[in-house]
Design a protein around this motif. Structure first.
Motif, PDB file in Angstrom:
ATOM      1  N   GLN A 187      24.830  80.972  69.286  1.00  0.00           N
ATOM      2  CA  GLN A 187      25.392  79.860  70.064  1.00  0.00           C
ATOM      3  C   GLN A 187      24.994  78.515  69.466  1.00  0.00           C
ATOM      4  O   GLN A 187      25.780  77.566  69.477  1.00  0.00           O
ATOM      5  CB  GLN A 187      24.920  79.967  71.517  1.00  0.00           C
ATOM      6  CG  GLN A 187      25.479  81.169  72.252  1.00  0.00           C
ATOM      7  CD  GLN A 187      25.044  81.219  73.706  1.00  0.00           C
ATOM      8  OE1 GLN A 187      24.336  80.329  74.185  1.00  0.00           O
ATOM      9  NE2 GLN A 187      25.476  82.247  74.426  1.00  0.00           N
ATOM     10  N   TRP A 188      23.771  78.446  68.928  1.00  0.00           N
ATOM     11  CA  TRP A 188      23.308  77.196  68.305  1.00  0.00           C
ATOM     12  C   TRP A 188      24.222  76.831  67.144  1.00  0.00           C
ATOM     13  O   TRP A 188      24.561  75.651  66.961  1.00  0.00           O
ATOM     14  CB  TRP A 188      21.857  77.369  67.840  1.00  0.00           C
ATOM     15  CG  TRP A 188      21.293  76.144  67.167  1.00  0.00           C
ATOM     16  CD1 TRP A 188      20.649  75.092  67.753  1.00  0.00           C
ATOM     17  CD2 TRP A 188      21.351  75.845  65.762  1.00  0.00           C
ATOM     18  NE1 TRP A 188      20.290  74.156  66.804  1.00  0.00           N
ATOM     19  CE2 TRP A 188      20.713  74.593  65.578  1.00  0.00           C
ATOM     20  CE3 TRP A 188      21.874  76.494  64.649  1.00  0.00           C
ATOM     21  CZ2 TRP A 188      20.571  73.997  64.330  1.00  0.00           C
ATOM     22  CZ3 TRP A 188      21.745  75.902  63.403  1.00  0.00           C
ATOM     23  CH2 TRP A 188      21.107  74.665  63.255  1.00  0.00           C
ATOM     24  N   ARG A 189      24.629  77.810  66.340  1.00  0.00           N
ATOM     25  CA  ARG A 189      25.505  77.528  65.200  1.00  0.00           C
ATOM     26  C   ARG A 189      26.858  77.004  65.665  1.00  0.00           C
ATOM     27  O   ARG A 189      27.453  76.127  65.035  1.00  0.00           O
ATOM     28  CB  ARG A 189      25.694  78.797  64.348  1.00  0.00           C
ATOM     29  CG  ARG A 189      24.496  79.125  63.471  1.00  0.00           C
ATOM     30  CD  ARG A 189      24.868  80.149  62.399  1.00  0.00           C
ATOM     31  NE  ARG A 189      25.385  81.384  62.974  1.00  0.00           N
ATOM     32  CZ  ARG A 189      24.633  82.372  63.458  1.00  0.00           C
ATOM     33  NH1 ARG A 189      23.322  82.256  63.434  1.00  0.00           N
ATOM     34  NH2 ARG A 189      25.182  83.455  63.960  1.00  0.00           N
ATOM     35  N   GLN A 190      27.342  77.550  66.760  1.00  0.00           N
ATOM     36  CA  GLN A 190      28.638  77.088  67.279  1.00  0.00           C
ATOM     37  C   GLN A 190      28.565  75.628  67.732  1.00  0.00           C
ATOM     38  O   GLN A 190      29.540  74.875  67.592  1.00  0.00           O
ATOM     39  CB  GLN A 190      29.071  77.972  68.447  1.00  0.00           C
ATOM     40  CG  GLN A 190      29.404  79.399  68.042  1.00  0.00           C
ATOM     41  CD  GLN A 190      29.665  80.297  69.241  1.00  0.00           C
ATOM     42  OE1 GLN A 190      29.638  79.847  70.383  1.00  0.00           O
ATOM     43  NE2 GLN A 190      29.922  81.587  68.986  1.00  0.00           N
ATOM     44  N   ARG A 191      27.401  75.241  68.243  1.00  0.00           N
ATOM     45  CA  ARG A 191      27.233  73.859  68.726  1.00  0.00           C
ATOM     46  C   ARG A 191      26.851  72.892  67.608  1.00  0.00           C
ATOM     47  O   ARG A 191      26.958  71.678  67.785  1.00  0.00           O
ATOM     48  CB  ARG A 191      26.146  73.812  69.814  1.00  0.00           C
ATOM     49  CG  ARG A 191      26.491  74.571  71.088  1.00  0.00           C
ATOM     50  CD  ARG A 191      25.519  74.203  72.215  1.00  0.00           C
ATOM     51  NE  ARG A 191      24.141  74.464  71.845  1.00  0.00           N
ATOM     52  CZ  ARG A 191      23.492  75.603  72.110  1.00  0.00           C
ATOM     53  NH1 ARG A 191      24.122  76.598  72.737  1.00  0.00           N
ATOM     54  NH2 ARG A 191      22.226  75.759  71.757  1.00  0.00           N
ATOM     55  N   ASN A 192      26.390  73.400  66.474  1.00  0.00           N
ATOM     56  CA  ASN A 192      25.869  72.517  65.412  1.00  0.00           C
ATOM     57  C   ASN A 192      26.463  72.861  64.047  1.00  0.00           C
ATOM     58  O   ASN A 192      25.727  73.128  63.077  1.00  0.00           O
ATOM     59  CB  ASN A 192      24.341  72.646  65.350  1.00  0.00           C
ATOM     60  CG  ASN A 192      23.656  72.201  66.615  1.00  0.00           C
ATOM     61  OD1 ASN A 192      23.398  71.010  66.810  1.00  0.00           O
ATOM     62  ND2 ASN A 192      23.348  73.161  67.485  1.00  0.00           N
ATOM     63  N   PRO A 193      27.784  72.815  63.907  1.00  0.00           N
ATOM     64  CA  PRO A 193      28.390  73.146  62.614  1.00  0.00           C
ATOM     65  C   PRO A 193      27.999  72.171  61.509  1.00  0.00           C
ATOM     66  O   PRO A 193      27.997  72.534  60.324  1.00  0.00           O
ATOM     67  CB  PRO A 193      29.901  73.097  62.901  1.00  0.00           C
ATOM     68  CG  PRO A 193      30.025  72.204  64.107  1.00  0.00           C
ATOM     69  CD  PRO A 193      28.801  72.448  64.912  1.00  0.00           C
ATOM     70  N   GLU A 237      17.436  73.553  59.167  1.00  0.00           N
ATOM     71  CA  GLU A 237      17.587  73.228  60.588  1.00  0.00           C
ATOM     72  C   GLU A 237      17.684  74.487  61.434  1.00  0.00           C
ATOM     73  O   GLU A 237      17.106  74.566  62.517  1.00  0.00           O
ATOM     74  CB  GLU A 237      18.824  72.354  60.815  1.00  0.00           C
ATOM     75  CG  GLU A 237      18.696  70.933  60.301  1.00  0.00           C
ATOM     76  CD  GLU A 237      19.042  70.825  58.827  1.00  0.00           C
ATOM     77  OE1 GLU A 237      19.335  71.877  58.195  1.00  0.00           O
ATOM     78  OE2 GLU A 237      19.025  69.691  58.309  1.00  0.00           O
ATOM     79  N   GLU A 238      18.393  75.509  60.912  1.00  0.00           N
ATOM     80  CA  GLU A 238      18.499  76.757  61.672  1.00  0.00           C
ATOM     81  C   GLU A 238      17.178  77.521  61.642  1.00  0.00           C
ATOM     82  O   GLU A 238      16.802  78.159  62.627  1.00  0.00           O
ATOM     83  CB  GLU A 238      19.639  77.627  61.131  1.00  0.00           C
ATOM     84  CG  GLU A 238      19.907  78.825  62.035  1.00  0.00           C
ATOM     85  CD  GLU A 238      21.236  79.500  61.749  1.00  0.00           C
ATOM     86  OE1 GLU A 238      21.562  80.466  62.471  1.00  0.00           O
ATOM     87  OE2 GLU A 238      21.958  79.081  60.816  1.00  0.00           O
ATOM     88  N   GLN A 239      16.467  77.455  60.524  1.00  0.00           N
ATOM     89  CA  GLN A 239      15.129  78.066  60.481  1.00  0.00           C
ATOM     90  C   GLN A 239      14.241  77.465  61.572  1.00  0.00           C
ATOM     91  O   GLN A 239      13.536  78.191  62.287  1.00  0.00           O
ATOM     92  CB  GLN A 239      14.486  77.839  59.112  1.00  0.00           C
ATOM     93  CG  GLN A 239      15.148  78.582  57.972  1.00  0.00           C
ATOM     94  CD  GLN A 239      14.501  78.234  56.632  1.00  0.00           C
ATOM     95  OE1 GLN A 239      13.285  78.075  56.535  1.00  0.00           O
ATOM     96  NE2 GLN A 239      15.314  78.118  55.599  1.00  0.00           N
ATOM     97  N   ASP A 240      14.273  76.139  61.681  1.00  0.00           N
ATOM     98  CA  ASP A 240      13.454  75.464  62.700  1.00  0.00           C
ATOM     99  C   ASP A 240      13.851  75.899  64.110  1.00  0.00           C
ATOM    100  O   ASP A 240      12.995  76.093  64.978  1.00  0.00           O
ATOM    101  CB  ASP A 240      13.609  73.940  62.573  1.00  0.00           C
ATOM    102  CG  ASP A 240      13.027  73.401  61.272  1.00  0.00           C
ATOM    103  OD1 ASP A 240      12.229  74.120  60.641  1.00  0.00           O
ATOM    104  OD2 ASP A 240      13.386  72.267  60.888  1.00  0.00           O
TER     105      ASP A 240
END
Length: 511
Positions: free
Chosen positions: A218-224, A445-448
């Protein structure tokens, strides 16, 4: 010290000793002195050892034997089913269990185990076992221990301990009540341990989802805008490697000048090499990853890997107390470092081992024993030495150290390392194996974000685990409380009838 029983019931309690409870038809003696030269792995008589003696239970752990002829030659005492075995050495001292195994002339025990075969007309064996394991008797045993390095209690001192003995009928009632309550406790503990195992499995399931991209879907969908392609990530890695290479090259040139100015004393420093980033791995044998992620070898995201000093570089004689700690696998627990301040080295010795000194954000990994044991170096441990049994990696800036520490400790990587590590008796992890470990890469950013979510979920898990540990400790305390009440006459209540009148009975042991 003598004791007096004040009795207000029809049944009376007496004070006995192990000697008095085993006269006539019983047995009270130490096990036998059986040396290594007396043993035979093909023998038919098993040698029961201290490791087999649990606190109220037979552990059945040892595997030592001797022949029947040798046992008879040594005049060994053969054990019988139902004998009590008392450990005369810790831990804990005085723990007692019943011997449960069948067979004539098939078992003997070592000299540091005391054998008690009670007179059945005087004492119920299970009653005596619970009594010896009770906190009051255990305290008396502890007060009579002796020895300078390894504490033990002699059979002579065991014979001095006064034991409160109820009538045989009441003994059976007490045993029945104890074991009913213990059974309820055991069921509760079993349920707690099942939950413990479920939490361990859940930990690994969370990690698996984290490193397959499911945790941040869901985070990826919100932060492309915060995502990068594998090609962009690999290009950034190569750019960082080139920058570091140029820096190392300048440092090498300066060192060579100084070396020449000093008459070329010592060995000439090797020219640094530019490491080319390894392309992403084929994923046909690896779990599927979300778009924007890729599998690479661990070496791709590392600046350096270093095995701790060994051989002539570090001797036992170099160890001091309260110096600079060194980190071996035994010092890494639950991704935290717990140093041994008795196993340290001096600053002077450390200066000669600068190559093996760790910095903030390095990941120290145990290379022996349990695979995947690792921790991130914080400012507290920065400057400490990587021990002989460990190695450390220094990630590039594109790699979050905490993220990759979790990757290394995941079950997939643990299995990979266990299957790849070398050594027959002890697994050993080497540099080549570690470099080739397949790991996922994604944007920093996704690692964090993954670390944030993992920390949040693990915080809840850890609180649950702490509560389970507390409940297990409470059950152990309750077990001791049950035994204490049982042998002070408070666990069961006898109703005595005289005519039509009921009388409540109570008893107290006065020392």
């Amino acid at each position: 010290m003598s004791a007096e029983l004040v009795v207000e019931s029809a049944n009376t309690w007496t004070i006995e000793t192990l000697e008095s409870l085993t006269i006539e038809s019983g047995l009270f003696k130490d096990g036998d002195w059986v040396e290594s030269k007396d043993q035979d792995p093909d023998g038919e008589v098993r040698l029961i050892q201290l490791a087999d003696i649990g606190d109220g239970q037979f552990i059945d752990k040892s595997s030592r034997f001797l022949t029947k002829n040798k046992a008879k030659q040594l005049k060994c005492t053969f054990l019988k089913k139902g004998d009590l075995l008392i450990a005369r050495m810790p831990d804990p001292l005085g723990r007692t269990c019943m011997f449960p195994l069948e067979g004539d002339e098939k078992y003997v025990t070592v000299v540091d185990v005391c054998i008690v075969r009670g007179n059945p007309e005087k004492v119920d064996t299970r009653y005596l076992m619970h009594l010896i394991n009770s906190p009051d008797i255990r305290a008396k045993i502890d007060s009579l221990k002796s020895g300078s390095t390894r504490k033990r209690i002699s059979r002579g001192n065991l014979s001095l301990i006064e034991l409160p003995i109820a009538s045989l009928e009441e003994q059976k009632d007490i045993v029945a009540k104890i074991e009913t309550l213990f059974s309820e406790l055991d069921k509760g503990i079993e349920s707690l341990k099942i939950v413990q195992q479920q939490l361990k499995a859940y930990r690994q399931a969370v990690l698996k989802h984290a490193f397959e991209g499911k945790l941040t879907e869901q985070w990826r969908q919100r932060n492309p805008d915060k995502l990068e392609t594998p090609e962009q990530l690999l290009a950034r890695i190569q750019q960082e490697r080139e920058q570091r290479y140029q820096q190392q090259l300048e440092e090498w040139k300066q060192a060579i000048k100084e070396w020449g100015a000093n008459g070329k004393e010592g060995k000439k420093l090797a020219k640094p090499k530019l490491h080319v980033a390894v392309p992403q791995l084929e994923s046909f044998s690896l779990p599927a990853l979300p778009e924007g992620w890729a599998w690479v070898e661990l070496s791709t995201i590392m600046e350096n890997i270093q095995i701790g000093p060994f051989g002539s570089l570090l001797h036992k004689a170099d160890y001091v107390v309260d110096g600079v700690p060194l980190i071996n696998p035994s010092h890494i627990k639950n991704q935290k470092i717990i140093p041994d301040w008795n196993l340290t080295i001096t600053e002077e010795k450390l200066n000669g081992l600068r190559k093996y000194v760790m910095c903030i954000n390095d990941i120290v990994i145990g290379r022996r024993g349990e695979m995947g044991r690792c921790a991130v170096i914080t400012d507290k441990e920065s400057g400490w030495l990587c021990g002989t049994g460990s190695l450390f990696i220094r990630p590039l800036s594109i790699a979050n150290s905490e993220f990759y520490a979790w990757v290394v400790s995941s079950q997939r990587v643990r299995d990979y390392l266990s299957g790849s590590s070398i050594g027959t008796t002890m697994q050993n992890l080497n540099e080549k194996i570690l470099k080739g470990v397949p790991v996922p890469i994604c944007s920093i950013e996704e690692q964090d974000e993954i670390i944030r979510q993992l920390s949040s979920q693990y915080s809840v898990i850890e609180k649950m685990e702490e509560e389970i540990d507390t409940q297990i400790m409470r059950s152990n305390t309750l077990r001791q409380s049950i035994l204490k009440k049982a042998f002070s006459g408070q666990l069961i209540h006898q109703d005595c009838k005289e005519g039509t009148t009921d009388r409540a009975s109570s008893m107290a042991l006065v020392g």
